[in-house]
Design an enzyme around this catalytic site. Structure first.
Site, PDB file in Angstrom:
ATOM      1  N   GLU A 179       0.963   5.344  -1.791  1.00 48.89           N
ATOM      2  CA  GLU A 179       1.671   4.597  -0.751  1.00 48.89           C
ATOM      3  C   GLU A 179       1.531   3.092  -0.941  1.00 48.89           C
ATOM      4  OE1 GLU A 179      -0.120   4.432   3.105  1.00 48.89           O
ATOM      5  OE2 GLU A 179       1.806   4.409   4.108  1.00 48.89           O
ATOM      6  N   GLU A 233       2.454   7.409  12.367  1.00 49.11           N
ATOM      7  CA  GLU A 233       1.202   6.713  12.088  1.00 49.11           C
ATOM      8  C   GLU A 233       1.232   5.338  12.758  1.00 49.11           C
ATOM      9  OE1 GLU A 233       0.466   5.150   8.203  1.00 49.11           O
ATOM     10  OE2 GLU A 233      -1.621   5.785   8.228  1.00 49.11           O
TER      11      GLU A 233
HETATM   12  O1  LIG Z   1      -2.466   2.343   6.262  1.00 44.78           O
HETATM   13  C1  LIG Z   1      -1.554   3.158   6.059  1.00 44.78           C
HETATM   14  O2  LIG Z   1      -0.338   2.975   6.280  1.00 44.78           O
HETATM   15  C2  LIG Z   1      -1.892   4.483   5.508  1.00 44.78           C
HETATM   16  O3  LIG Z   1      -1.054   5.371   5.481  1.00 44.78           O
HETATM   17  C3  LIG Z   1      -3.287   4.703   5.005  1.00 44.78           C
HETATM   18  O4  LIG Z   1      -3.442   6.055   4.719  1.00 44.78           O
END
Ligand SMILES: O=C(O)C(=O)CO
Length: 265
Positions: free
Chosen positions: A146, A244
């Site tokens: 990522e 998230e």
């Molecule tokens: O900090 C972030 O965006 C993450 O996905 C870390 O796993």
């Protein structure tokens, strides 16, 4: 199962008023059926699995152990000085992923700090990620990387999509994909929808949050998630989307956006 992309609750960032094991019940009560746990290692894997099973939740993603978070580590993969620790972290990640029946593992790149780590970061990262992709493949686990924007984690090694594609093009496992977080994409290069379309064959997972405050998708900010979710669904309705974001940011403390924006639990 309704059409459209499914959304997983990130249990390290949501329901943080509760201990991790109790967040499973809170996620289920909010309607979630999928959860991602970036850092599951504070609890034994069997306890996490038990909590998930009790609330009929599936795990969609975990991170490999990122090193000592409190000491500033944000992953190990680019750190020449931590090569043994990185290899060991994969064994732990595999143990947890298997126990949780989770099919995806995110490998964090880390923040090279010493002159030697900085000098060897790119070569170390490429070697470690390709090793991880092959090893995870042997356990039927997808390896994800990522790109993270330089404002959220200054100095983080993997900070753009060109770097990610360079490693993917070097890899021959066919088991290495991008974890595409629109919160980071907006701050890395903007063009959130266009980048998604350009890299669609190489994206294995999505994460979302509002920019700049990293709140929920229906909070005020730079990104129009009605548009973004329509783009995601148009390109690949199978991608799982990780919610998230920081709970408590913005007035609303609800998940109504999941239904309102044509994605689902
Ligand atoms: O900090 C972030 O965006 C993450 O996905 C870390 O796993």
């Amino acid at each position: 199962m309704p059409a459209g992309n499914r959304v997983a609750a990130n249990l390290n960032m949501l329901f943080t008023n509760l201990p991790l094991l109790q967040r499973y019940g809170a996620a289920a009560a909010a309607g979630f059926k999928l959860v991602e746990v970036s850092i599951p290692y504070s609890e034994p894997a069997n306890k996490l699995r038990q909590a998930a099973d009790e609330h009929r939740l599936e795990h969609t993603l975990i991170n490999a152990p990122p090193g000592n978070w409190d000491q500033g580590f944000r992953g190990l993969a680019s750190l020449k000085s931590e090569k043994e620790a990185f290899r060991n972290s994969l064994d732990t990640a595999i143990e947890y992923a298997r126990a949780l029946d989770c099919k995806r593992v995110h490998i964090m790149a880390g923040i090279p700090r010493t002159a030697d780590d900085v000098a060897h970061a790119s070569a170390t990262y490429s070697e470690n990620v390709r090793f991880a992709a092959q090893k995870l493949k042997e356990h039927n686990l997808l390896c994800l990387i990522e790109p993270i924007n330089k404002y959220t984690i200054p100095g983080y090694h993997l900070h753009n999509y060109e770097q990610a594609m360079e490693v993917i093009n070097q890899d021959d496992s066919q088991n290495l994909k991008i974890q595409y977080d629109t919160f980071h994409a907006q701050q890395i290069n903007g063009q959130v929808g266009a980048t998604l379309r350009r890299l669609k064959e190489h994206i294995g997972y999505i994460q979302v949050a509002q920019v700049p405050a990293r709140g929920a998708c229906d909070t005020r900010g730079e990104l129009d998630y009605h548009f973004i979710f329509s783009e995601i669904g148009a390109v690949n309705a199978e991608w799982v989307i990780g919610a998230e974001y920081l709970d408590g940011v913005g007035a609303k403390e609800s998940f109504g956006w999941v239904i309102e924006m044509a994605v689902h639990f």
